[in-house]
Design a protein around this motif. Sequence first.
Motif, short mmCIF file in Angstrom:
data_model
loop_
_atom_site.label_atom_id
_atom_site.label_comp_id
_atom_site.label_asym_id
_atom_site.label_seq_id
_atom_site.Cartn_x
_atom_site.Cartn_y
_atom_site.Cartn_z
N VAL A 159 88.03 136.06 -9.96
CA VAL A 159 87.32 136.90 -10.92
C VAL A 159 86.96 138.23 -10.27
O VAL A 159 86.41 138.26 -9.16
CB VAL A 159 86.04 136.23 -11.44
N SER A 160 87.28 139.32 -10.95
CA SER A 160 86.83 140.66 -10.57
C SER A 160 85.69 141.06 -11.50
O SER A 160 85.71 140.74 -12.68
CB SER A 160 87.96 141.68 -10.70
N VAL A 161 84.74 141.79 -10.96
CA VAL A 161 83.62 142.30 -11.76
C VAL A 161 83.77 143.81 -11.88
O VAL A 161 83.94 144.51 -10.86
CB VAL A 161 82.26 141.94 -11.13
N VAL A 162 83.72 144.32 -13.11
CA VAL A 162 83.88 145.75 -13.36
C VAL A 162 82.60 146.29 -13.99
O VAL A 162 82.16 145.81 -15.04
CB VAL A 162 85.08 146.01 -14.29
N ILE A 222 86.01 138.15 -6.29
CA ILE A 222 86.82 138.65 -5.16
C ILE A 222 86.57 140.13 -4.91
O ILE A 222 86.89 140.64 -3.83
CB ILE A 222 88.32 138.41 -5.37
N GLU A 223 85.98 140.81 -5.91
CA GLU A 223 85.71 142.24 -5.76
C GLU A 223 84.74 142.69 -6.84
O GLU A 223 84.62 142.06 -7.90
CB GLU A 223 87.00 143.06 -5.86
N ILE A 224 84.05 143.77 -6.54
CA ILE A 224 83.21 144.44 -7.52
C ILE A 224 83.67 145.89 -7.56
O ILE A 224 83.75 146.56 -6.52
CB ILE A 224 81.71 144.39 -7.15
N ILE A 225 84.02 146.36 -8.76
CA ILE A 225 84.45 147.74 -8.92
C ILE A 225 83.39 148.47 -9.74
O ILE A 225 83.09 148.08 -10.88
CB ILE A 225 85.81 147.83 -9.64
N VAL A 226 82.80 149.50 -9.16
CA VAL A 226 81.82 150.33 -9.86
C VAL A 226 82.49 151.66 -10.17
O VAL A 226 82.88 152.41 -9.27
CB VAL A 226 80.55 150.56 -9.01
N GLY A 257 91.69 140.51 -9.95
CA GLY A 257 91.38 139.13 -10.25
C GLY A 257 92.19 138.58 -11.42
O GLY A 257 92.69 139.34 -12.26
N ASP A 258 92.31 137.26 -11.47
CA ASP A 258 92.97 136.62 -12.61
C ASP A 258 92.16 136.85 -13.89
O ASP A 258 92.72 136.99 -14.97
CB ASP A 258 93.10 135.11 -12.37
#
Length: 337
Positions: free
Chosen positions: A8-11, A36-40, A88-89
């Motif tokens: 899971v990626s967080v946006v 797996i990542e956080i994108i701001v 992420g998936d």
Amino acid sequence: MNVESKTVSVVIAAYNGSSFIHELLNSVINQSFRPIEIIVADDRSTDQTVEIVKSIAAVSSVPLEIKVNDANLGFRDNFLNAALLAKGDFIAFCDQDDIWDLKKLERVAAFCQKPNISMIVHAASSLDQSTGKLVKFTQGIRSTGVKPPLSYDPWLTFFGFSIVFRRELLHLADIQGRFRDFIVPNEKIAHDRWIVFLGQVVGETAELNLPLVTYRQHATNLFGDGRRSHKARGHDPIRELDDYISATADMIEVIRDLPDETEVTFPLFDRGKAIHFFQRALHQLRQRKQVYVSRSRPRGVWAVIRNIRGGVYRSVHQDAIRWRSIARDLKYCATRS
């Protein structure tokens, strides 16, 4: 396929969020199921948002990337453009001023391994900053479970902060060419309405009747929690219907143009059934418009009666009578001479 095989990626779309973003990021970084990542994606903030995010990124146990836009995009395009960067998936939209339950992604991940799930949605808690009152915000979710494609009203949306979706949805259609928003017609359709539209067309939706996010109500919210009306005084019902008609017609064209590979990626996608679903909705809107363009009260009332007899007021997703629509149309007739 197991839970661990899905990522899971967080946006996060940020703009002048310095008052809240530190608390929000802490609640995302400390999830029991780590993204797996956080994108701001910062939309040219003029406060300390970027500096705060950079300071947190320097010590974060989760990879945290901040992208500052070259120009202000607005939250709709900011969310979607940032989501295109995710690896992420599944992708979780995240508002800068919310607080996540520390088990949000763990709860969501339980559904990620199901092959036909296109999106996962959940309830929330609504926090009024001025009073400190905390109220469960269900978004109409009554129980935890899985719903088949085309289970929702064609114009329904879930708030972005409550949506986790398969990354493949972003690549079904050009986000820059998306149609006008039926709620805010001078804008392209919002990121959450776009994803819910595509998600319910091509796959199953998992619903969690759990308040996994605390949604703040404060003076700078762009939208409320759905319990308040946003209709402006003196709004034009004919123009409003035209906006819905235009958007619904465009939805049909998007479905027609979905690539042939959609059936491979999303095995439950049935193009013909989906087109028929939205065509019925479009027909209902056009028939309801006849009430509003009638030249007199008797003609308007007769149009309502015809619509009742013709099933126009039955929802396309549940076949339930839309009593509020009938009442609204009759109320409009009462104002005619």
